[in-house]
Design a protein around this motif. Structure first.
Motif, short mmCIF file in Angstrom:
data_model
loop_
_atom_site.label_atom_id
_atom_site.label_comp_id
_atom_site.label_asym_id
_atom_site.label_seq_id
_atom_site.Cartn_x
_atom_site.Cartn_y
_atom_site.Cartn_z
N PHE A 4 -39.64 62.67 47.83
CA PHE A 4 -38.29 62.98 47.81
C PHE A 4 -37.97 64.17 48.70
CE2 PHE A 4 -34.33 64.72 46.37
CZ PHE A 4 -33.36 63.59 46.72
N ARG A 5 -38.57 65.37 48.18
CA ARG A 5 -38.32 66.61 48.67
C ARG A 5 -38.77 66.54 50.37
NH1 ARG A 5 -40.68 71.07 44.99
NH2 ARG A 5 -42.35 69.42 44.52
N THR A 6 -40.06 66.03 50.40
CA THR A 6 -40.31 65.81 52.24
C THR A 6 -39.28 65.27 52.83
OG1 THR A 6 -42.69 66.00 51.08
CG2 THR A 6 -42.30 64.99 53.34
N GLU A 7 -38.90 64.04 52.29
CA GLU A 7 -37.71 63.28 53.05
C GLU A 7 -36.51 63.99 53.17
OE1 GLU A 7 -38.42 60.45 54.97
OE2 GLU A 7 -40.48 60.50 54.14
N LEU A 8 -36.19 64.76 52.14
CA LEU A 8 -34.93 65.55 52.39
C LEU A 8 -35.15 66.66 53.38
CD1 LEU A 8 -32.17 65.50 51.17
CD2 LEU A 8 -32.93 67.04 49.31
N ARG A 9 -36.43 67.32 53.23
CA ARG A 9 -36.68 68.39 54.15
C ARG A 9 -36.64 67.94 55.81
NH1 ARG A 9 -41.69 72.01 52.99
NH2 ARG A 9 -40.24 72.10 51.30
N THR A 166 -37.21 55.80 48.70
CA THR A 166 -37.01 57.24 48.53
C THR A 166 -36.50 58.11 49.94
OG1 THR A 166 -38.90 57.43 47.23
CG2 THR A 166 -38.42 59.40 48.33
N LYS A 167 -36.65 57.18 50.87
CA LYS A 167 -36.12 57.82 52.17
C LYS A 167 -34.37 57.44 51.91
CE LYS A 167 -39.38 57.26 55.80
NZ LYS A 167 -38.85 58.55 56.45
N ALA A 170 -32.88 60.10 49.86
CA ALA A 170 -32.77 61.57 50.27
C ALA A 170 -32.01 61.64 51.18
CB ALA A 170 -34.19 61.95 51.22
N THR A 173 -28.37 61.50 49.31
CA THR A 173 -28.42 62.97 48.67
C THR A 173 -27.97 64.03 49.90
OG1 THR A 173 -30.06 62.64 46.95
CG2 THR A 173 -29.39 64.87 47.71
N GLY A 174 -28.30 63.72 51.07
CA GLY A 174 -27.82 64.75 52.18
C GLY A 174 -26.60 64.39 52.44
#
Length: 339
Positions: A4-9, A166-167, A170, A173-174
């Motif tokens: 999740f953090r990877t996709e958000l980044r 998950t993508k 993310a 969320t963004g």
């Protein structure tokens, strides 16, 4: 590392995401600035001037009516009482409007009344951010398919549905991280406009709650359209699938359908168009009118047939569309080969 953090980044680092978001926020800021400079704060001097202009208009209407009455009498004397339908049979029917029918508000400059007008501004706010979310969502997953990034990611995390969802999480969320602060700034901006270029009078807790609920519906609309853009691009495995699909839907499916229904004289043709339901979702109800029907009242007035489109009906339509499109994207992700 968390997927999740990877996709958000990855979402935040994409230049297209930054530029599109910045463009959307600049458009919103331009709207606020434009409303600020096109409105004025009404003072006692302007009210007095408007009253004088209303009185002048009333006097002009009296003089015009008297002249028309004289012309009507002259036409009757000349043997042409109707003058081609210009005058009534009884010239005494030509009378000026009453003084209270000519309102001083007609002669006042535009002013921003926060309680009466702010609710309307939430419609373009939601529309602009929904467009940004749709395009960003389509690009976010579409670029992964077209560049081969999705295949590489699935080598690391072979669970297809987990990766796609998950993508999407993310992405939402963004978008939510942009939409919520933008909504607060939108409220503050128009409060400033009303304070300096209008009025904030008669604001109550009930009005604030109504604005908040409309804002929540706007945020939900942004998230739904973002998800649809994401799902369409995933279905076609390319950003163009989502963008081309929405262009085809709006140009062919909406404008073309609207013209066809209008030519066929279909009753309440707007009920078949998606923008009607989006507007009903934001404003809680849209009343359509059919002026081809005439419902006579006791006073002889002709009233059209009406049809109400409510936010509940819109929610059902959007929910079904979201489930079908997202479900199709998940199904194809699970069934099709990744190549």
């Amino acid at each position: 590392m968390s997927l999740f953090r990877t996709e958000l980044r990855r979402l935040v680092k994409r230049r297209f995401t930054r530029y599109m978001t910045l463009l959307g926020l600049l458009v919103l800021a331009a709207v606020v600035v434009g409303v600020f400079f096109t409105n004025q704060k009404i003072d006692a001097g302007q009210l007095a001037k408007a009253e004088r202009q209303a009185d002048q208009q009333y006097q002009e209407q009296i003089r015009w009516s008297e002249q028309e009455r004289v012309n009507c009498e002259q036409a009757k004397t000349a043997g042409t009482p109707n003058d081609g339908g210009r005058y009534p049979d009884d010239c005494s029917m030509i009378t000026p409007p009453s003084r209270d029918q000519i309102q001083a508000e007609w002669f006042l400059p535009s002013t921003f009344n926060f309680r009466k007008t702010f609710d309307e501004t939430l419609v373009p706010f939601a529309a602009i951010l929904a467009l940004v979310g749709f395009v960003v969502g389509a690009s976010f997953v579409g670029a992964e398919w077209s560049t081969g990034g999705m295949m590489n990611l699935l080598l690391w995390r072979p669970k297809r549905l987990t990766v796609l969802l998950t993508k999407l999480a993310a992405l939402l969320t963004g978008i939510l991280a942009v939409t919520l602060p933008a909504a607060v700034l939108w409220f503050a901006g128009f409060w400033a406009v009303a304070s300096f270029r209008g009025s904030t009078e008669k604001m109550t807790s009930g009005a604030s709650q109504s604005f908040a609920l409309t804002g929540v519906r706007g945020v939900a609309l942004v998230l739904v359209l973002t998800t649809i853009g994401f799902a369409l691009a995933s279905l076609g495995r390319h950003t163009a699938m989502a963008l081309g699909g929405v262009v085809a839907l709006m140009v062919v499916g909406q404008f073309g359908l609207g013209i066809l229904l209008s030519m066929a004289s279909v009753k309440f043709a707007e009920a078949w168009l998606l923008p009607t339901y989006a507007l009903a979702w934001m404003t809680k109800k849209v009343t359509l009118q059919d002026w081809n029907a005439c419902n006579a009242t006791y006073s002889g007035e002709c009233k059209p047939d009406t049809m109400d489109i409510t936010w509940q009906q819109s929610s059902v339509l959007f929910s079904i569309g979201l489930v079908v499109i997202l479900g199709a994207a998940l199904w194809t992700m699970r069934r099709r080969d990744i190549s």
